[in-house]
Design a protein around this motif. Structure first.
Motif, PDB file in Angstrom:
ATOM      1  N   SER A   1      27.782 -18.213  18.873  1.00 51.76           N
ATOM      2  CA  SER A   1      27.293 -18.346  20.245  1.00 51.76           C
ATOM      3  C   SER A   1      27.210 -16.984  20.917  1.00 51.76           C
ATOM      4  N   ARG A   2      26.750 -17.027  22.166  1.00 50.61           N
ATOM      5  CA  ARG A   2      26.632 -15.816  22.963  1.00 50.61           C
ATOM      6  C   ARG A   2      27.974 -15.116  23.163  1.00 50.61           C
ATOM      7  N   SER A   3      29.058 -15.823  23.019  1.00 50.17           N
ATOM      8  CA  SER A   3      30.361 -15.211  23.284  1.00 50.17           C
ATOM      9  C   SER A   3      30.701 -14.114  22.283  1.00 50.17           C
ATOM     10  N   GLN A   4      29.985 -14.039  21.159  1.00 47.41           N
ATOM     11  CA  GLN A   4      30.209 -12.938  20.223  1.00 47.41           C
ATOM     12  C   GLN A   4      29.938 -11.600  20.900  1.00 47.41           C
ATOM     13  N   ARG A   5      28.974 -11.584  21.820  1.00 47.87           N
ATOM     14  CA  ARG A   5      28.671 -10.344  22.539  1.00 47.87           C
ATOM     15  C   ARG A   5      29.849  -9.901  23.404  1.00 47.87           C
TER      16      ARG A   5
ATOM     17  N   SER B   1      21.466  -8.024  22.020  1.00 51.49           N
ATOM     18  CA  SER B   1      21.733  -8.299  20.607  1.00 51.49           C
ATOM     19  C   SER B   1      21.502  -9.757  20.245  1.00 51.49           C
ATOM     20  N   PHE B   2      21.941 -10.682  21.088  1.00 48.85           N
ATOM     21  CA  PHE B   2      21.852 -12.095  20.705  1.00 48.85           C
ATOM     22  C   PHE B   2      20.410 -12.582  20.582  1.00 48.85           C
ATOM     23  N   PRO B   3      19.538 -12.352  21.570  1.00 48.29           N
ATOM     24  CA  PRO B   3      18.162 -12.809  21.381  1.00 48.29           C
ATOM     25  C   PRO B   3      17.460 -12.155  20.204  1.00 48.29           C
ATOM     26  N   LEU B   4      17.701 -10.864  19.970  1.00 43.83           N
ATOM     27  CA  LEU B   4      17.027 -10.213  18.847  1.00 43.83           C
ATOM     28  C   LEU B   4      17.605 -10.661  17.507  1.00 43.83           C
ATOM     29  N   GLU B   5      18.909 -10.894  17.457  1.00 46.93           N
ATOM     30  CA  GLU B   5      19.492 -11.426  16.224  1.00 46.93           C
ATOM     31  C   GLU B   5      18.991 -12.840  15.947  1.00 46.93           C
ATOM     32  N   ALA B   6      18.904 -13.654  17.001  1.00 49.67           N
ATOM     33  CA  ALA B   6      18.402 -15.019  16.829  1.00 49.67           C
ATOM     34  C   ALA B   6      16.941 -15.009  16.376  1.00 49.67           C
ATOM     35  N   PHE B   7      16.160 -14.124  16.952  1.00 47.20           N
ATOM     36  CA  PHE B   7      14.755 -13.994  16.562  1.00 47.20           C
ATOM     37  C   PHE B   7      14.640 -13.577  15.102  1.00 47.20           C
ATOM     38  N   ALA B   8      15.425 -12.575  14.711  1.00 45.72           N
ATOM     39  CA  ALA B   8      15.376 -12.091  13.336  1.00 45.72           C
ATOM     40  C   ALA B   8      15.863 -13.151  12.352  1.00 45.72           C
TER      41      ALA B   8
END
Length: 226
Positions: A10-14, A175-182
């Motif tokens: 989840s987003r909490s990793q950030r 980081s989260f949106p780009l990681e999810a996209f990738a």
């Protein structure tokens, strides 16, 4: 003491990563998703009424929403990872801090929802639902994601980080949106891939992975956010 109520994938990793970059002491309370629905467990509602992650507690203070948590924690660290006020980098910082959730995440969530819509429908309706979902994806969501991806490429072509030469908390937000996209294999460009390689190599990023446990978006995979 800061406690991160951390939901897997989840987003909490950030938030864990930010805390590692800032060097602030913290503890982690882990929560697992419901294996059937992939939603956050009801225990999180005891921390915040919406029952979502990320959320932190700090000596009785409860802070939810990633952007708000980033603002709270960087202030606690005397403005570390935030460009100086009045600079062009600070103006960019404010933009990317809010863009990550306000503009980048909605089409990614729509991609997730419509991609899974047919499989969650009663089987007699699945062909119809699939046609509707494909129409929305092909006509609206996918073109929107391509526009965002081209935007990221152009922005990172001129600078190593989203705000300029220096790494900031806005990069953590992105980081989260780009990681999810990738992770969806949806055509990540060379500038974004290089940026992801750089952030994944940061020692604080690696320590945060150890603190949080398995994190699908650092490699492959896609799961719903809480």
């Amino acid at each position: 003491m800061i406690t991160v109520h951390h939901l897997e994938n989840s987003r909490s990793q950030r938030v864990l990563w930010l805390l590692e970059e800032l060097g602030l002491p913290y503890t982690v309370k882990r929560y697992e998703r419901d294996p059937r629905t992939m939603r956050a467990p009801p225990e999180l509602t005891a921390i915040h009424p919406l029952g979502k992650s990320p959320v932190i507690t700090d000596d009785g203070v409860v802070v939810a929403e990633t952007g708000a948590i980033v603002t709270y924690l960087t202030a606690k660290a005397a403005g570390a990872l935030v460009p100086a006020l009045g600079t062009a980098e600070h103006a960019r910082y404010i933009y990317w801090l809010h863009y990550a959730e306000g503009s980048a995440m909605p089409p990614l969530l729509l991609k997730l929802i419509f991609s899974r819509l047919a499989s969650g429908s009663p089987w007699p309706l699945r062909p119809l639902v699939r046609r509707i979902a494909d129409t929305v994806l092909l006509g609206f969501v996918d073109p929107d994601l391509r526009r965002h991806a081209a935007f990221w490429e152009s922005e990172l072509a001129d600078r190593p980080c989203f705000c300029g030469a220096d790494f900031t908390a806005a990069d953590i937000m992105m980081s989260f949106p780009l990681e999810a996209f990738a992770a969806r294999g949806t055509g990540t460009g060379p500038q974004v891939r290089a940026w992801l390689d750089r952030i994944h190599a940061r020692p604080a990023y690696r320590r945060a992975l150890q603190a949080g446990g398995p994190y699908a978006y650092a490699s492959t995979g896609w799961s719903p956010t809480a």
